[in-house]
Design an enzyme around this catalytic site. Structure first.
Site, PDB file in Angstrom:
ATOM      1  N   ASP A 125       0.852  -1.198   0.000  1.00 40.79           N
ATOM      2  CA  ASP A 125       0.000   0.000   0.000  1.00 40.79           C
ATOM      3  C   ASP A 125       0.882   1.241   0.000  1.00 40.79           C
ATOM      4  O   ASP A 125       2.026   1.198   0.484  1.00 40.79           O
ATOM      5  CB  ASP A 125      -0.867   0.046   1.275  1.00 40.79           C
ATOM      6  CG  ASP A 125      -2.019  -0.957   1.241  1.00 40.79           C
ATOM      7  OD1 ASP A 125      -2.294  -1.532   0.172  1.00 40.79           O
ATOM      8  OD2 ASP A 125      -2.645  -1.149   2.306  1.00 40.79           O
ATOM      9  N   ARG A 176      -1.264  -0.756  -8.384  1.00 41.52           N
ATOM     10  CA  ARG A 176      -2.632  -0.327  -8.068  1.00 41.52           C
ATOM     11  C   ARG A 176      -2.646   1.195  -8.188  1.00 41.52           C
ATOM     12  O   ARG A 176      -1.799   1.865  -7.576  1.00 41.52           O
ATOM     13  CB  ARG A 176      -3.009  -0.731  -6.645  1.00 41.52           C
ATOM     14  CG  ARG A 176      -4.340  -0.118  -6.189  1.00 41.52           C
ATOM     15  CD  ARG A 176      -4.538  -0.183  -4.669  1.00 41.52           C
ATOM     16  NE  ARG A 176      -4.555  -1.545  -4.180  1.00 41.52           N
ATOM     17  CZ  ARG A 176      -4.193  -1.875  -2.939  1.00 41.52           C
ATOM     18  NH1 ARG A 176      -3.783  -0.945  -2.085  1.00 41.52           N
ATOM     19  NH2 ARG A 176      -4.217  -3.134  -2.550  1.00 41.52           N
TER      20      ARG A 176
HETATM   21  P1  FDA Z   1     -14.277   9.217  -4.361  1.00 42.51           P
HETATM   22  O1  FDA Z   1     -13.516   9.628  -3.147  1.00 42.51           O
HETATM   23  O2  FDA Z   1     -14.805  10.272  -5.244  1.00 42.51           O
HETATM   24  O3  FDA Z   1     -15.438   8.250  -3.915  1.00 42.51           O
HETATM   25  C1  FDA Z   1     -16.511   7.889  -4.776  1.00 42.51           C
HETATM   26  C2  FDA Z   1     -17.647   7.438  -3.890  1.00 42.51           C
HETATM   27  O4  FDA Z   1     -17.301   6.193  -3.273  1.00 42.51           O
HETATM   28  C3  FDA Z   1     -17.964   8.378  -2.738  1.00 42.51           C
HETATM   29  O5  FDA Z   1     -18.883   9.372  -3.115  1.00 42.51           O
HETATM   30  C4  FDA Z   1     -18.502   7.447  -1.682  1.00 42.51           C
HETATM   31  O6  FDA Z   1     -19.872   7.205  -1.923  1.00 42.51           O
HETATM   32  C5  FDA Z   1     -17.760   6.165  -1.916  1.00 42.51           C
HETATM   33  N1  FDA Z   1     -16.587   5.975  -1.036  1.00 42.51           N
HETATM   34  C6  FDA Z   1     -15.300   6.126  -1.373  1.00 42.51           C
HETATM   35  N2  FDA Z   1     -14.491   5.793  -0.350  1.00 42.51           N
HETATM   36  C7  FDA Z   1     -15.290   5.433   0.672  1.00 42.51           C
HETATM   37  C8  FDA Z   1     -15.064   4.968   2.012  1.00 42.51           C
HETATM   38  N3  FDA Z   1     -13.831   4.808   2.492  1.00 42.51           N
HETATM   39  N4  FDA Z   1     -16.139   4.683   2.773  1.00 42.51           N
HETATM   40  C9  FDA Z   1     -17.392   4.819   2.303  1.00 42.51           C
HETATM   41  N5  FDA Z   1     -17.678   5.258   1.042  1.00 42.51           N
HETATM   42  C10 FDA Z   1     -16.649   5.552   0.246  1.00 42.51           C
HETATM   43  N6  FDA Z   1      -5.328   5.120  -0.703  1.00 42.51           N
HETATM   44  C11 FDA Z   1      -4.025   5.344  -0.436  1.00 42.51           C
HETATM   45  O7  FDA Z   1      -3.641   6.491  -0.191  1.00 42.51           O
HETATM   46  N7  FDA Z   1      -3.135   4.303  -0.421  1.00 42.51           N
HETATM   47  C12 FDA Z   1      -3.511   3.030  -0.713  1.00 42.51           C
HETATM   48  O8  FDA Z   1      -2.672   2.133  -0.720  1.00 42.51           O
HETATM   49  C13 FDA Z   1      -4.882   2.792  -1.016  1.00 42.51           C
HETATM   50  N8  FDA Z   1      -5.325   1.535  -1.291  1.00 42.51           N
HETATM   51  C14 FDA Z   1      -6.609   1.364  -1.749  1.00 42.51           C
HETATM   52  C15 FDA Z   1      -7.040   0.102  -2.163  1.00 42.51           C
HETATM   53  C16 FDA Z   1      -8.295  -0.068  -2.714  1.00 42.51           C
HETATM   54  C17 FDA Z   1      -8.712  -1.423  -3.199  1.00 42.51           C
HETATM   55  C18 FDA Z   1      -9.168   1.064  -2.845  1.00 42.51           C
HETATM   56  C19 FDA Z   1     -10.512   0.926  -3.480  1.00 42.51           C
HETATM   57  C20 FDA Z   1      -8.773   2.295  -2.371  1.00 42.51           C
HETATM   58  C21 FDA Z   1      -7.512   2.455  -1.813  1.00 42.51           C
HETATM   59  N9  FDA Z   1      -7.098   3.679  -1.315  1.00 42.51           N
HETATM   60  C22 FDA Z   1      -5.781   3.871  -1.004  1.00 42.51           C
HETATM   61  C23 FDA Z   1      -8.095   4.767  -1.083  1.00 42.51           C
HETATM   62  C24 FDA Z   1      -8.216   5.675  -2.262  1.00 42.51           C
HETATM   63  O9  FDA Z   1      -7.048   6.441  -2.378  1.00 42.51           O
HETATM   64  C25 FDA Z   1      -9.424   6.638  -2.131  1.00 42.51           C
HETATM   65  O10 FDA Z   1      -9.300   7.405  -0.989  1.00 42.51           O
HETATM   66  C26 FDA Z   1     -10.761   5.937  -2.071  1.00 42.51           C
HETATM   67  O11 FDA Z   1     -10.815   4.843  -2.933  1.00 42.51           O
HETATM   68  C27 FDA Z   1     -11.869   6.927  -2.495  1.00 42.51           C
HETATM   69  O12 FDA Z   1     -11.632   7.361  -3.804  1.00 42.51           O
HETATM   70  P2  FDA Z   1     -12.583   6.964  -5.026  1.00 42.51           P
HETATM   71  O13 FDA Z   1     -11.726   6.818  -6.230  1.00 42.51           O
HETATM   72  O14 FDA Z   1     -13.419   5.815  -4.684  1.00 42.51           O
HETATM   73  O15 FDA Z   1     -13.419   8.276  -5.298  1.00 42.51           O
END
Ligand code: FDA
Length: 304
Positions: A125, A176
């Site tokens: 990560d 990722r």
């Molecule tokens: P966005 O933030 O716009 O979210 C879209 C929608 O998804 C939101 O409106 C909400 O409804 C929903 N949502 C998103 N996150 C949510 C949460 N935590 N709880 C509830 N609802 C949520 N970051 C990092 O800095 N280092 C890492 O190694 C990782 N690893 C990682 C693995 C995986 C499999 C995922 C999916 C995410 C990560 N992340 C991460 C987190 C990532 O950086 C980011 O903060 C979240 O995925 C939210 O971003 P989105 O792209 O989903 O868009």
């Protein structure tokens, strides 16, 4: 909204632990490895892959780091024993990055070798920007040692990410891509939502063009649609990339991707430190508290 998110975070420590546990149970598998295995099995039965994360990055001693590595070895053993389709995700601060870079690299190498003997894979990560350079350097060192069953994470809010992709290109890294979850200053990270989205798509495109295997980690419909276009334009097959999502977050989007034949991996955290982990994460990034609150209200309203 930001004010409301911060208000939610401020009252959280006063919320009784069992209530927080109920709210978080959607996002965290439980406190035991057996809880995580049960969730992974259920995901596998629905055609989804998993990556297991042991909560515990806030360590202060070498003994704690070594114990965390040992716990991950148990996870790899359980995945193999139970025939689960899952890899593991680790945080280098949990493996002692802040205690000593070589100590941390040794711990990571031990786990990556243990994973290799079981035909498994370790994802590192990405944490806050104070760890980015060390994380990428350690990754490069492991690859130089011939360890290939290891991958990294790049965050699209980081201004350096497209340059990192160019610099890592010779390794054809397994990456990722995500937006990034830590609150970072404008000197290092884009603050504007649309710029972060566009940089995400550009990072995915650059990695695909480099022949890298990409894990597209997002719940953002716009980013998913853009990524699907990029994959289609390059006529890639589902085994050449995967989507990734967090446990309990917008699972209908994931179901749709699986129905359409894409690979989807779900991030499954578990561990005894679930409460401290939840509070810390929410305090670090109040936006998440807003997401969780909005989602909880939506589900309660639907039940009425
Ligand atoms: P966005 O933030 O716009 O979210 C879209 C929608 O998804 C939101 O409106 C909400 O409804 C929903 N949502 C998103 N996150 C949510 C949460 N935590 N709880 C509830 N609802 C949520 N970051 C990092 O800095 N280092 C890492 O190694 C990782 N690893 C990682 C693995 C995986 C499999 C995922 C999916 C995410 C990560 N992340 C991460 C987190 C990532 O950086 C980011 O903060 C979240 O995925 C939210 O971003 P989105 O792209 O989903 O868009």
């Amino acid at each position: 909204m930001a004010l409301l998110d911060r208000a939610i975070v401020r009252v959280l420590p006063a919320v009784p632990k069992p209530v927080v546990k109920r709210l978080s149970s959607r996002y965290i598998a439980g406190d035991q490895l057996s809880n995580a295995c049960r969730i992974v099995k259920a995901l596998n039965d629905k055609g989804k892959l998993a990556t297991v994360d042991v909560l515990g990055e806030e360590i202060t001693t070498e003994e704690e780091a070594i114990a965390l590595v040992a716990e991950y070895e148990h996870v790899l053993e359980a995945i193999q024993r139970e025939g689960l389709d899952s890899n593991v995700s680790v945080k280098l601060t949990g493996f002692g990055l802040k205690l000593g870079r070589d100590f941390c690299r040794g711990n990571l190498a031990r786990l990556v070798r243990a994973a290799a003997t079981r035909g498994n894979f370790v994802r590192i990560d990405m944490e806050d920007s104070s760890t980015t350079s060390d994380t990428l350097a350690i990754y490069r060192e492991l690859r130089a040692e011939g360890l290939d069953n290891v991958g990294i994470v790049l965050q699209s809010y980081m201004k350096r990410t497209l340059t990192d992709i160019v610099e890592l290109a010779d390794l054809k890294p397994n990456v990722r891509v995500c937006k990034g979850i830590y609150v970072e200053p404008p000197e290092v990270a884009y603050q504007d939502f649309e710029t972060v989205r566009i940089n995400f798509a550009e990072a995915v495109a650059a990695l695909l063009d480099n022949g890298s295997y990409v894990g597209i980690a997002t719940h953002d419909e716009w980013v998913i649609a853009e990524s699907l276009t990029l994959l289609e334009e390059r006529e890639l097959h589902p085994h050449q990339y995967e989507f990734q999502m967090l446990l309990g977050v917008r699972s209908h989007l994931g179901d749709e991707l699986v129905r359409e034949g894409h690979r989807l991996r779900i991030y499954v955290p578990y561990g005894r430190q679930w409460y401290e982990y939840c509070l810390r994460r929410l305090q670090e990034n109040p936006k998440i508290a807003g997401y969780v609150a909005a989602d909880t209200f939506r589900r309660l309203a639907r039940r009425r």
